[in-house]
Write an enzyme that holds these catalytic residues in place. Sequence first.
Site, PDB file in Angstrom:
ATOM      1  N   LYS A   1      -7.012  47.250 -22.632  1.00 11.18           N
ATOM      2  CA  LYS A   1      -6.626  48.511 -21.995  1.00 11.18           C
ATOM      3  C   LYS A   1      -7.870  49.302 -21.642  1.00 11.18           C
ATOM      4  CE  LYS A   1      -7.749  51.336 -25.631  1.00 11.18           C
ATOM      5  NZ  LYS A   1      -8.753  52.436 -25.589  1.00 11.18           N
TER       6      LYS A   1
ATOM      7  N   ASP B   1      -3.292  53.268 -31.732  1.00 10.79           N
ATOM      8  CA  ASP B   1      -3.177  52.714 -30.380  1.00 10.79           C
ATOM      9  C   ASP B   1      -2.141  51.605 -30.284  1.00 10.79           C
ATOM     10  OD1 ASP B   1      -5.117  54.375 -29.423  1.00 10.79           O
ATOM     11  OD2 ASP B   1      -6.700  52.862 -29.339  1.00 10.79           O
TER      12      ASP B   1
END
Length: 299
Positions: A24, A151
């Site tokens: 990401k 996350d």
Amino acid sequence: MPFVEIVPMAKRKLHFLELTAPAKVNLTLRIHGKRDDGFHGVTTRMCRLSLGDEIVMHRLEDHSPVEFTCSDPTLSTGEENLVMRALRALEIHTGQAFPVRIELRKFIPSAAGLGGGSSDAATTLMGLNRLFDLHLDTAVLGHIAATFGSDIPFFLHENTCDCSGRGEQIEVVPFPWELPIVLAKPGFGVSAGEAYQRWASAAEIPGIFYGSQWCPWGEMINDLERPVFSKYLILARLKAWFLSQLDVQAALMCGSGSTVMAIPRRFDCLGQIEERLREAFGKDLWIWTGHTLASGVAG
């Protein structure tokens, strides 16, 4: 003729899975101070990349011990690895053991701000959910994931997301852009914990641009650049170099570092930028070129 039982497809056990755990980037990352629980409050937009690790799972015979291997010899395969933590958290939630062999093939560099470990953990949760027919929905998996990583819940969604709280509160957003990306990482990692600890006290480096970059897909800014750049000057130099290139539209540090990303103006600029980058910073720099993964309408 011997009797042969025809087992319906729905009743057949799944014994093998091969999954991709995507990296990401944070297109925005704003820090809002330290919370009562010791974490920092954040708002961030995270977007998946075409870069990813591979996770291969084999279901073993009942009562077999867990087997876990990793292609990167510098990473532990013990209980502290996020893959193993995901498996143990799922065991605690379900009250059952998972006899499985997991092979992790690493392509995302560690301590790079690209979410490799978190993505591996989320993919492990999703893979075990499928392999052992647990039928847990995303909300339940997200609750489990949030117990051991901020996350991790993001990677349970195949979409771009706006995340808040300490990162575990997720809102899926439409993101139709498939952006070209150049990633550059020196041969060291950055501790996310240290970056957050230095956030309140670190000073800006004169001449380095830290402000908002407004793009067609939204704002790009990273509040962790200030504490990380003040210790790792080469990352500030990488961002400044990217922004000096006419074919680069925006540049930003990824998460807590140590990767810096650039978004070229066109896909056909990727190779030229990579070539110039190696000339400017040397062959020891890890460089990846690819793109973000577009996602559809929220919900």
